[in-house]
Write an enzyme that holds these catalytic residues in place. Structure first.
Site: not given
Length: 326
Positions: A60-64
């Protein structure tokens, strides 16, 4: 750097884990403070130079893109077998059905996507980011067991939840002979100690490694109370976690400042040293957007607090609403 086993496993990890939530393509996801790839790589390189072998991220962090940045940096700066890569699954990665959660479908597809982004064929520690109230825990645990047996994951861990939920998950895995969680990533710091009531004793009794997130309370333990940052002004979790207890929390932060001044070290080192003094704690997960943040974390490993200092730091604490699992 010092090293320890992760819970009852034979896996050796550094006493500091570098958290990579702050590294990701700006504008991707909901982290306004994220550093882009060029700015992130020096932190990963310096961590490796200092002996840190433990790195935590999430799909999920910065959408991958956090996984992508970490994977490319580790490939350039380290040998795969020398590092421990931890990532997580649960958060929404796309709109529509099955774009989030801990169903068998989500775990299988999201793990493969994380492996592609990280540029590796296995993850050392695969963690469920939160409890999924819409998926039976049996389905989640069996899927996690299967990815371990497939060789895509070495160990599995969990993150913030109620202690009764974690106890149930451990019991279900034991009943079915499935792979057991070996770690708990939860909110523990001098400003939020509610996990001391049930979760930490449970982890101690069950031999679970504890790798706390936000060990410095989003920076509130590291600087004067009136000083703000881009993150403190834009991170909604800061207000959710600490806004209602600011008056009491300031007293704790003031004690950190006193101990740090007496010691001649930074407040960040004292806050981390307090965590490292607890036998149940394996490795605080430290996020760093300035190199000094990372240097403080590295130095904290050698700061050994006295019993009187620990008592002084803990004395002002007042009970907080339980919010860390939200």
């Amino acid at each position: 750097m010092e090293y320890t086993k992760l819970g009852r496993t034979g896996l050796e990890v550094s006493r500091i884990c570098l958290g990579c939530m702050s590294y990701g393509t700006p504008g991707q996801g909901n982290h306004a403070w994220s550093l882009g790839e060029d700015d992130s790589r020096p932190f990963i390189r310096r961590a490796l130079e200092a002996g840190i072998n433990f790195f935590d991220t999430a799909n999920r962090y910065s959408l991958g893109t956090s996984e992508e940045i970490l994977g490319r940096a580790l490939k350039d700066f380290a040998r795969r077998d020398d590092v421990v890569i931890a990532t997580k699954v649960y958060g929404r990665m796309r709109s529509g059905p099955n774009g989030a959660g801990l169903s068998r479908k989500a775990i299988m597809s999201e793990l493969d996507a994380s492996l592609r982004r990280l540029g590796t064929d296995y993850v050392d520690l695969y963690q469920i980011h939160r409890w999924d109230y819409e998926t039976p825990i049996e389905e989640t645990l069996e899927a996690l067991h299967d990815v371990v047996k497939a060789g895509k994951v070495r160990y599995i861990g969990a993150s913030s939840m109620h202690a009764w939920q974690f106890a149930r998950a451990l019991a279900v895995a034991e009943r079915h002979g499935w792979t057991r969680f070996v770690s708990m990533q939860d909110l523990v710091n001098l400003l939020y100690r509610e996990e001391e009531r049930e979760m930490l004793p449970l982890c101690a009794a069950e031999g679970i490694g504890v790798i706390p997130w936000s060990p410095q309370a989003r920076g509130r333990l590291t600087r004067d109370w009136s000083i703000t940052s881009i993150r403190s002004e834009t991170d909604e979790s800061v207000s959710r976690l600490f806004a209602k207890t600011a008056e009491a929390d300031k007293k704790v932060a003031d004690r950190v400042a006193v101990v740090a001044a007496d010691r001649g070290v930074s407040r960040a080192q004292v806050a981390l040293a307090w965590l490292l003094s607890k036998s149940v704690i394996t490795a605080p997960i430290v996020g760093a957007t300035k190199l000094q943040h990372l240097e403080d974390a590295i130095a904290a490993v050698t700061v050994k607090l006295s019993g009187d200092e620990i008592a002084s730091l803990e004395e002002p604490y007042v009970p907080h609403a339980v919010v860390g699992f939200v």
